[in-house]
Design a protein around this motif. Structure first.
Motif, PDB file in Angstrom:
ATOM      1  N   PRO A   8      -2.184   4.710  -0.632  1.00  0.00           N
ATOM      2  CA  PRO A   8      -2.047   3.338  -0.117  1.00  0.00           C
ATOM      3  C   PRO A   8      -1.302   2.407  -1.076  1.00  0.00           C
ATOM      4  CG  PRO A   8      -4.242   4.161   0.364  1.00  0.00           C
ATOM      5  CD  PRO A   8      -3.576   5.182  -0.527  1.00  0.00           C
ATOM      6  N   VAL A   9      -1.494   2.579  -2.368  1.00  0.00           N
ATOM      7  CA  VAL A   9      -0.748   1.758  -3.335  1.00  0.00           C
ATOM      8  C   VAL A   9       0.735   2.087  -3.230  1.00  0.00           C
ATOM      9  CG1 VAL A   9      -0.324   1.338  -5.801  1.00  0.00           C
ATOM     10  CG2 VAL A   9      -2.670   1.414  -4.927  1.00  0.00           C
ATOM     11  N   LEU A  10       1.040   3.369  -3.120  1.00  0.00           N
ATOM     12  CA  LEU A  10       2.438   3.789  -2.973  1.00  0.00           C
ATOM     13  C   LEU A  10       3.047   3.171  -1.707  1.00  0.00           C
ATOM     14  CD1 LEU A  10       3.774   6.784  -4.446  1.00  0.00           C
ATOM     15  CD2 LEU A  10       4.350   6.679  -2.060  1.00  0.00           C
ATOM     16  N   TYR A  11       2.287   3.207  -0.614  1.00  0.00           N
ATOM     17  CA  TYR A  11       2.777   2.632   0.644  1.00  0.00           C
ATOM     18  C   TYR A  11       2.858   1.113   0.600  1.00  0.00           C
ATOM     19  CZ  TYR A  11       2.922   7.059   3.144  1.00  0.00           C
ATOM     20  OH  TYR A  11       3.259   8.316   3.563  1.00  0.00           O
ATOM     21  N   SER A  12       2.174   0.488  -0.333  1.00  0.00           N
ATOM     22  CA  SER A  12       2.308  -0.967  -0.462  1.00  0.00           C
ATOM     23  C   SER A  12       3.652  -1.336  -1.083  1.00  0.00           C
ATOM     24  CB  SER A  12       1.159  -1.551  -1.291  1.00  0.00           C
ATOM     25  OG  SER A  12       1.325  -1.272  -2.675  1.00  0.00           O
ATOM     26  N   HIS A  13       4.305  -0.357  -1.690  1.00  0.00           N
ATOM     27  CA  HIS A  13       5.636  -0.567  -2.279  1.00  0.00           C
ATOM     28  C   HIS A  13       6.749  -0.047  -1.381  1.00  0.00           C
ATOM     29  CE1 HIS A  13       4.570  -1.957  -6.342  1.00  0.00           C
ATOM     30  NE2 HIS A  13       3.461  -1.281  -6.129  1.00  0.00           N
TER      31      HIS A  13
END
Length: 196
Positions: free
Chosen positions: A49-54
Motif C-alpha cells: 500500500p505504501v508503494l501504491y501511494s507513490h
C-alpha cells in the motif's frame, strides 16, 4: 509550510526515489519481468500500500525510471556533442554516445523506449526530460536548417533502430562504424545543415 509538513514531503520524496532506484536495480540485475510491486515492496522494506501511494502500478514505476533515463541520456549526449563542437564531429560523437548509452544500460533503455508507459513523444504533453534529449539531437544541425527538427527525428530513429537491432543480435556489430559513417555522411550534409 510547517516544519512537520516539510519533513513529510522530504520523506515522501526519499521513498519515491528509493522505489525508483530499487526498480531500476532489480531490472538491471534480473530484467523487467522480475520487477513486481511485491518484490519492490520487499526490497525497499515498505508495504505494497505504501508503494501504491507513490505509484499506481508497474507502468508508472517504469515511467519514472524512463524519465530519469532521459535526464541521464541528455547529459551523456551533451558531453559527447560539446567535446568536439565541429558540425560533423559533434553529430558523430552524439551518435556514438547514444549507441553506447543503449548498450551499457539495456534495462534503462528498455524502460525509456520499449516498455509500456504514458510518456508522450512529439506531443504537447511531452515531458521536459524528453524535450531536452531531443534538443541535443537538434543542436547538431544549424539553426538556419529549416529541416533540422525533422532531420534530428530521422537520425534519432535510425539510432534507435540500430540500438534495438544490435541488442537483439539481428544486425552484426562489426558493421556499426560503417552504419554510423553512412548516417553521419548523409545527414551532416543535408540541405541547410552545417557541413564540415
Amino acid at each position: 509550510m510547517s516544519v512537520i509538513r516539510e519533513r513529510r514531503e522530504r520523506e515522501r520524496a526519499q521513498r519515491h526515489r528509493l522505489i525508483v532506484t530499487a526498480a531500476r536495480e532489480l531490472a538491471e540485475a534480473e530484467g523487467w519481468e522480475a520487477v513486481t510491486t511485491r518484490r519492490l515492496a520487499e526490497r525497499v522494506e515498505y508495504s505494497q500500500p505504501v508503494l501504491y501511494s507513490h505509484f499506481s502500478g508497474k507502468e508508472a514505476i517504469v515511467e519514472a525510471v524512463a524519465l530519469d533515463g532521459f535526464d541521464e541520456l541528455t547529459a551523456h549526449l551533451r558531453r559527447a556533442r560539446t567535446a568536439d563542437p565541429g558540425p560533423r564531429s559533434s553529430l558523430r560523437a552524439l551518435c556514438h554516445a547514444y549507441l553506447e548509452f543503449a548498450a551499457e544500460r539495456p534495462a534503462l533503455y528498455r524502460a525509456m523506449f520499449v516498455m509500456p508507459t504514458d510518456v508522450k513523444f512529439a506531443h504537447a504533453e511531452t515531458p521536459t526530460q524528453l524535450r531536452s534529449t531531443f534538443a541535443e539531437f537538434v543542436s547538431c544541425f544549424r539553426p538556419d536548417n529549416a529541416l533540422r527538427e525533422l532531420t534530428a527525428e530521422v537520425v534519432w530513429s535510425a539510432l534507435h533502430g540500430m540500438a534495438v537491432l544490435s541488442e537483439s543480435g539481428r544486425i552484426p556489430e562489426e558493421y556499426q562504424e560503417a552504419r554510423l559513417g553512412f548516417l553521419v555522411d548523409r545527414f551532416a550534409d543535408a540541405p541547410g545543415s552545417d557541413a564540415a
